[in-house]
Scaffold this motif. Structure first.
Motif, PDB file in Angstrom:
ATOM      1  N   LEU A   1      58.380  -6.612 -35.339  1.00 62.00           N
ATOM      2  CA  LEU A   1      59.513  -6.434 -34.445  1.00 62.00           C
ATOM      3  C   LEU A   1      60.760  -6.106 -35.273  1.00 62.00           C
ATOM      4  O   LEU A   1      60.696  -6.052 -36.507  1.00 62.00           O
ATOM      5  N   GLU A   2      61.884  -5.919 -34.597  1.00 60.10           N
ATOM      6  CA  GLU A   2      63.094  -5.517 -35.298  1.00 60.10           C
ATOM      7  C   GLU A   2      63.597  -6.576 -36.266  1.00 60.10           C
ATOM      8  O   GLU A   2      64.320  -6.266 -37.221  1.00 60.10           O
TER       9      GLU A   2
ATOM     10  N   ALA B   1      56.105 -10.938 -35.983  1.00 58.97           N
ATOM     11  CA  ALA B   1      55.906 -11.989 -34.983  1.00 58.97           C
ATOM     12  C   ALA B   1      54.457 -12.433 -35.055  1.00 58.97           C
ATOM     13  O   ALA B   1      53.548 -11.688 -34.669  1.00 58.97           O
TER      14      ALA B   1
ATOM     15  N   LEU C   1      52.728  -8.633 -34.885  1.00 57.92           N
ATOM     16  CA  LEU C   1      53.499  -7.428 -34.572  1.00 57.92           C
ATOM     17  C   LEU C   1      54.768  -7.364 -35.413  1.00 57.92           C
ATOM     18  O   LEU C   1      55.424  -8.382 -35.651  1.00 57.92           O
TER      19      LEU C   1
ATOM     20  N   ARG D   1      59.551 -10.686 -26.037  1.00 54.93           N
ATOM     21  CA  ARG D   1      59.731  -9.508 -26.884  1.00 54.93           C
ATOM     22  C   ARG D   1      58.415  -8.977 -27.426  1.00 54.93           C
ATOM     23  O   ARG D   1      58.258  -7.767 -27.625  1.00 54.93           O
ATOM     24  N   ILE D   2      57.453  -9.859 -27.665  1.00 61.35           N
ATOM     25  CA  ILE D   2      56.145  -9.421 -28.143  1.00 61.35           C
ATOM     26  C   ILE D   2      55.507  -8.470 -27.139  1.00 61.35           C
ATOM     27  O   ILE D   2      55.025  -7.374 -27.498  1.00 61.35           O
TER      28      ILE D   2
ATOM     29  N   HIS E   1      57.574  -5.177 -26.422  1.00 59.69           N
ATOM     30  CA  HIS E   1      57.422  -4.232 -27.524  1.00 59.69           C
ATOM     31  C   HIS E   1      56.227  -3.305 -27.301  1.00 59.69           C
ATOM     32  O   HIS E   1      56.240  -2.145 -27.733  1.00 59.69           O
TER      33      HIS E   1
END
Length: 252
Positions: free
Chosen positions: A168-169, A173, A166, A202-203, A206
């Motif tokens: 992420l910001e 990840a 993924l 966070r994964i 998100h």
């Protein structure tokens, strides 16, 4: 400046680089560099000679602080919910150090990495500064295995998204493996070597999921077997050696 070996009337001598290493500052090779650069004083005098032996009772200082040689300790804790992994908390919350009985471990140990306040599971603690630095280094590639419980079943699409990596910001990840646990799509096992802050939570966040429970069940080759929640054990020599070998080429 004193550059000759220090003697001790009682014959209790230790190599200066070993003394520094045992104090948890760094590995012996790095300690030799500190000595050669004149950063170490013994009984108030700068020592620059590699291989110097000093009395075990000597006062050794680095950057204005007196070093304390302690027995190196390696602990494995099964962290319960409701504890922080900092040494102290400004909000007055309990820390994982509150779980370590001074009756059995006099030395002050420190957690390697962090687990969130509400995250449970495996945490390694030690006063071995060299090993702690290496295990915490981004290039160490230490794998962590988590049991995740979500607020809803994960979709096939999102499952594949996570497997593929993924965005992420703070970058991609990447996970090492992902599997559904007990044929329940709300429960997942995820293996990851990234050490970014709150990366597992966070994964899933998100993708619109809430993580109801997060438990670290594996760290490198270590597991929670026979360690009750809130309890800890001293690591066996074999486990310590495996950890050291895992990161022996990791830079400090």
């Amino acid at each position: 400046m004193q550059d000759h070996p220090v003697t001790d009337s009682f014959g209790l001598l230790i190599r200066l680089n070993k003394y520094i290493s045992n104090a948890g500052i760094c590995a012996r090779r790095e300690a030799d560099k500190l000595i050669a650069a004149g950063h170490i004083t013994v009984n108030g005098e700068v020592m620059r000679t590699i291989g110097t032996k000093i009395p075990v009772s000597a006062v050794v200082m680095y950057k204005g602080s007196t070093l304390c040689v302690e027995k190196l300790r390696y602990l494995l804790l099964n962290k319960p919910k409701g504890y922080v992994t900092t040494l102290r908390d400004p909000e007055g919350r309990k820390t994982v150090l509150d779980l370590i009985s001074k009756k059995y471990c006099f030395e002050r140990v420190y957690p390697i990495g962090r687990l969130d306040y509400n995250t449970t599971g495996l945490l390694v603690l030690t006063n071995d500064g060299s090993l702690a630095q290496k295990l915490s280094h981004p290039s160490s590639n230490v794998k962590k295995l988590y049991h995740v419980v979500l607020n809803k079943a994960i979709s096939t699409e999102h499952f594949k998204n996570i497997q593929d990596g993924l965005l992420l910001e703070d970058g991609i990840a990447e996970v090492d493996s992902l599997a559904i646990v007990d044929q329940d799509p709300c429960q997942l096992g995820i293996s990851i070597h990234m050490g970014k802050n709150r990366i597992v939570r966070r994964i899933f966040e998100h993708l619109g999921y809430c993580v109801d429970k997060l438990d670290r069940v594996g760290y490198a080759h270590l597991t929670k077997k026979n360690i009750a929640r809130g309890q800890w054990i001293f690591l066996q020599d074999r486990d310590i050696l495996l950890l050291k070998n895992l990161v022996k080429n990791t830079p400090l």
